[in-house]
Scaffold this motif. Structure first.
Motif, mmCIF file in Angstrom:
data_model
loop_
_atom_site.group_PDB
_atom_site.id
_atom_site.type_symbol
_atom_site.label_atom_id
_atom_site.label_comp_id
_atom_site.label_asym_id
_atom_site.label_seq_id
_atom_site.Cartn_x
_atom_site.Cartn_y
_atom_site.Cartn_z
ATOM 1 N N ALA A 46 11.759 10.606 -0.272
ATOM 2 C CA ALA A 46 11.906 9.209 0.173
ATOM 3 C C ALA A 46 11.471 9.018 1.623
ATOM 4 O O ALA A 46 11.089 7.923 2.017
ATOM 5 N N PHE A 47 11.520 10.084 2.430
ATOM 6 C CA PHE A 47 11.129 10.007 3.830
ATOM 7 C C PHE A 47 9.632 10.218 4.056
ATOM 8 O O PHE A 47 9.148 10.107 5.179
ATOM 9 N N LEU A 48 8.870 10.523 3.013
ATOM 10 C CA LEU A 48 7.431 10.750 3.160
ATOM 11 C C LEU A 48 6.706 9.421 3.380
ATOM 12 O O LEU A 48 6.946 8.453 2.646
ATOM 13 N N PRO A 49 5.810 9.354 4.364
ATOM 14 C CA PRO A 49 5.068 8.120 4.623
ATOM 15 C C PRO A 49 4.264 7.673 3.407
ATOM 16 O O PRO A 49 3.539 8.462 2.810
ATOM 17 N N GLY A 50 4.437 6.411 3.030
ATOM 18 C CA GLY A 50 3.692 5.847 1.914
ATOM 19 C C GLY A 50 4.247 6.173 0.546
ATOM 20 O O GLY A 50 3.719 5.715 -0.463
ATOM 21 N N LYS A 51 5.330 6.942 0.491
ATOM 22 C CA LYS A 51 5.912 7.337 -0.795
ATOM 23 C C LYS A 51 6.920 6.297 -1.250
ATOM 24 O O LYS A 51 7.839 5.954 -0.520
ATOM 25 N N ARG A 52 6.712 5.779 -2.440
ATOM 26 C CA ARG A 52 7.648 4.833 -3.036
ATOM 27 C C ARG A 52 8.252 5.483 -4.266
ATOM 28 O O ARG A 52 7.526 5.931 -5.154
ATOM 29 N N LEU A 53 9.564 5.533 -4.319
ATOM 30 C CA LEU A 53 10.238 6.160 -5.453
ATOM 31 C C LEU A 53 10.258 5.251 -6.674
ATOM 32 O O LEU A 53 10.405 5.723 -7.790
ATOM 33 N N ASP A 54 10.137 3.947 -6.452
ATOM 34 C CA ASP A 54 10.123 2.999 -7.557
ATOM 35 C C ASP A 54 9.012 1.982 -7.287
ATOM 36 O O ASP A 54 9.146 1.118 -6.425
ATOM 37 N N GLU A 55 7.933 2.082 -8.015
ATOM 38 C CA GLU A 55 6.765 1.224 -7.815
ATOM 39 C C GLU A 55 6.987 -0.200 -8.321
ATOM 40 O O GLU A 55 6.156 -1.076 -8.084
ATOM 41 N N THR A 56 8.091 -0.460 -9.018
ATOM 42 C CA THR A 56 8.336 -1.798 -9.561
ATOM 43 C C THR A 56 8.973 -2.732 -8.539
ATOM 44 O O THR A 56 9.088 -3.925 -8.785
ATOM 45 N N VAL A 57 9.384 -2.194 -7.392
ATOM 46 C CA VAL A 57 10.058 -2.985 -6.362
ATOM 47 C C VAL A 57 9.103 -3.173 -5.189
ATOM 48 O O VAL A 57 8.402 -2.238 -4.803
ATOM 49 N N PRO A 58 9.062 -4.384 -4.605
ATOM 50 C CA PRO A 58 8.155 -4.617 -3.476
ATOM 51 C C PRO A 58 8.423 -3.668 -2.310
ATOM 52 O O PRO A 58 9.556 -3.279 -2.050
ATOM 53 N N GLY A 59 7.369 -3.296 -1.625
ATOM 54 C CA GLY A 59 7.474 -2.423 -0.462
ATOM 55 C C GLY A 59 6.204 -1.615 -0.309
ATOM 56 O O GLY A 59 5.370 -1.560 -1.206
ATOM 57 N N ASP A 60 6.090 -0.981 0.875
ATOM 58 C CA ASP A 60 4.890 -0.177 1.116
ATOM 59 C C ASP A 60 5.183 1.305 1.255
ATOM 60 O O ASP A 60 4.276 2.109 1.398
ATOM 61 N N GLY A 61 6.453 1.684 1.239
ATOM 62 C CA GLY A 61 6.804 3.103 1.285
ATOM 63 C C GLY A 61 6.814 3.715 2.669
ATOM 64 O O GLY A 61 6.890 4.935 2.799
ATOM 65 N N PHE A 62 6.765 2.892 3.707
ATOM 66 C CA PHE A 62 6.771 3.436 5.066
ATOM 67 C C PHE A 62 8.095 3.225 5.795
ATOM 68 O O PHE A 62 8.315 3.799 6.857
ATOM 69 N N GLY A 63 8.982 2.414 5.258
ATOM 70 C CA GLY A 63 10.226 2.073 5.940
ATOM 71 C C GLY A 63 11.082 3.259 6.324
ATOM 72 O O GLY A 63 11.455 3.426 7.494
ATOM 73 N N LEU A 64 11.409 4.109 5.372
ATOM 74 C CA LEU A 64 12.276 5.254 5.675
ATOM 75 C C LEU A 64 11.581 6.280 6.564
ATOM 76 O O LEU A 64 12.221 6.919 7.397
#
Length: 127
Positions: free
Chosen positions: A73-91
């Motif tokens: 979850a802490f990896l840049p650009g990694k999204r654990l659930d692609e069905t939810v909006p987001g870019d995967g950079f927050g954590l």
């Protein structure tokens, strides 16, 4: 607002973390946004002084993150659930900023089943 998420906040007014306003806004903004994104009905936010540190906790009652997925979850650009909006950079941003200030972020077991993040940041008043 349209989901009716209940928010509980327990944050003493006199607490100050030793980091810039912009960085604490980025840190808390990402974590609180995630909590609201995943919560079923409740988000809890708390903070307390612990010696030279401030401990902040942000919890939701959503599905949670499996222990085996936390590092991912802490990896840049990694999204654990692609069905939810987001870019995967927050954590990834949160972790980088917290560590920049000598702090720590980690998930803790949650009694509400969801995700409970614990942040440890330096106390500005003990600097």
């Amino acid at each position: 607002a349209d989901r009716g998420i209940k928010v509980e906040a327990d944050i003493p007014n006199d607490l100050k973390v030793a980091c810039s306003a912009e960085d604490i806004d980025e840190i808390l903004g990402n974590l609180i946004d995630n909590a609201f994104k995943w919560a079923r009905s409740t988000v809890d936010i708390s903070a307390r002084k612990d010696g030279a540190n401030i401990v902040l906790k942000i919890a939701d009652d959503g599905p949670g993150i499996a222990d085996t997925n936390v590092a991912e979850a802490f990896l840049p650009g990694k999204r654990l659930d692609e069905t939810v909006p987001g870019d995967g950079f927050g954590l990834a941003i949160v972790k980088e900023l917290v560590e920049l200030y000598g702090g720590e972020i980690k998930p803790l077991p949650s009694e509400n089943r969801g995700t409970l993040w614990s942040l440890i940041l330096p106390n500005a008043t003990s600097q």
